[in-house]
Design an enzyme around this catalytic site. Sequence first.
Site, short mmCIF file in Angstrom:
data_model
loop_
_atom_site.label_atom_id
_atom_site.label_comp_id
_atom_site.label_asym_id
_atom_site.label_seq_id
_atom_site.Cartn_x
_atom_site.Cartn_y
_atom_site.Cartn_z
CB ALA A 64 0.53 7.93 -14.01
N GLY A 122 -4.29 7.05 -16.48
CA GLY A 122 -4.13 8.42 -17.31
C GLY A 122 -4.46 8.24 -18.94
CD GLU A 124 -7.46 9.99 -15.18
OE1 GLU A 124 -8.20 10.32 -14.27
OE2 GLU A 124 -6.34 9.41 -15.36
CD GLU A 143 -6.83 5.69 -12.15
OE1 GLU A 143 -6.55 6.50 -13.35
OE2 GLU A 143 -7.69 4.98 -12.34
#
Length: 255
Positions: free
Chosen positions: A61, A106, A109, A129
């Site tokens: 992110a 991300g 993911e 994270e």
Amino acid sequence: MTVTLEVSEGVGTLRLDRPPMNALDIATQDRLRELAEEAARRDDVRAVVLYGGEKVFAAGADIKEMQAMDHAAMVLRSKALQDSFTAVARIPKPVVAAVTGYALGGGCELALCADFRIAGDNAKLGQPEILLGLIPGAGGTQRLARLVGPSKAKDLIFTGRHVRADEALAIGLVDRVVPAAEVYEQAHAWAAKLAQGPALALRAAKESVDAGLETDIDTGLTIERNWFAGLFATEDRERGMRSFVEEGPGKAKFL
């Protein structure tokens, strides 16, 4: 555009293009959802490749953007964040992630949303994270555990460590490791081969597996049975069986 969709040989390439690290800011997330939904709709797209370029898949992110958000802002945004990734996971066609360089947070993911992951020998994957005082928020706690099992998922999520391509292959986080320069070529070739298959049967297979994993065995068998019987109403089933009887196995050509 931070994400593009290009179609060749029945394969739609969803390309992340936000140099230098393909950080997944809000605009990129929203564009990803829009193009994933377009790829799902388009008849000329029969398989999809997720690609970030030769050097990096996606490093996660946009932390600077997230740092400016408070609790109230993230309560409003978190559903849209997940929805953008879920749109990729729910493309009713084969999806392969072509992973080069970093696929972190991300980025990891997003790779988890694919049906198959081809990684370069330079790939590094992880869910860091926890190092920010957070947990994965775009599906990582759910899709990673379903893919590699809860123990290995907790190892990666609790520590935030990166895994190299060889370890990712060993734990089932990726499915194939190839030289970095060959990642996209091999991913596209795999997708192009599947793009020649029966589209409805491929959709049925994907939805049966994915939906079945979310429920009990009896419900999963019902989902499978309904799709199986339904495919007997399709031209592809007629074509495939006729070809088998007249020409032998594996020679059917589907539209």
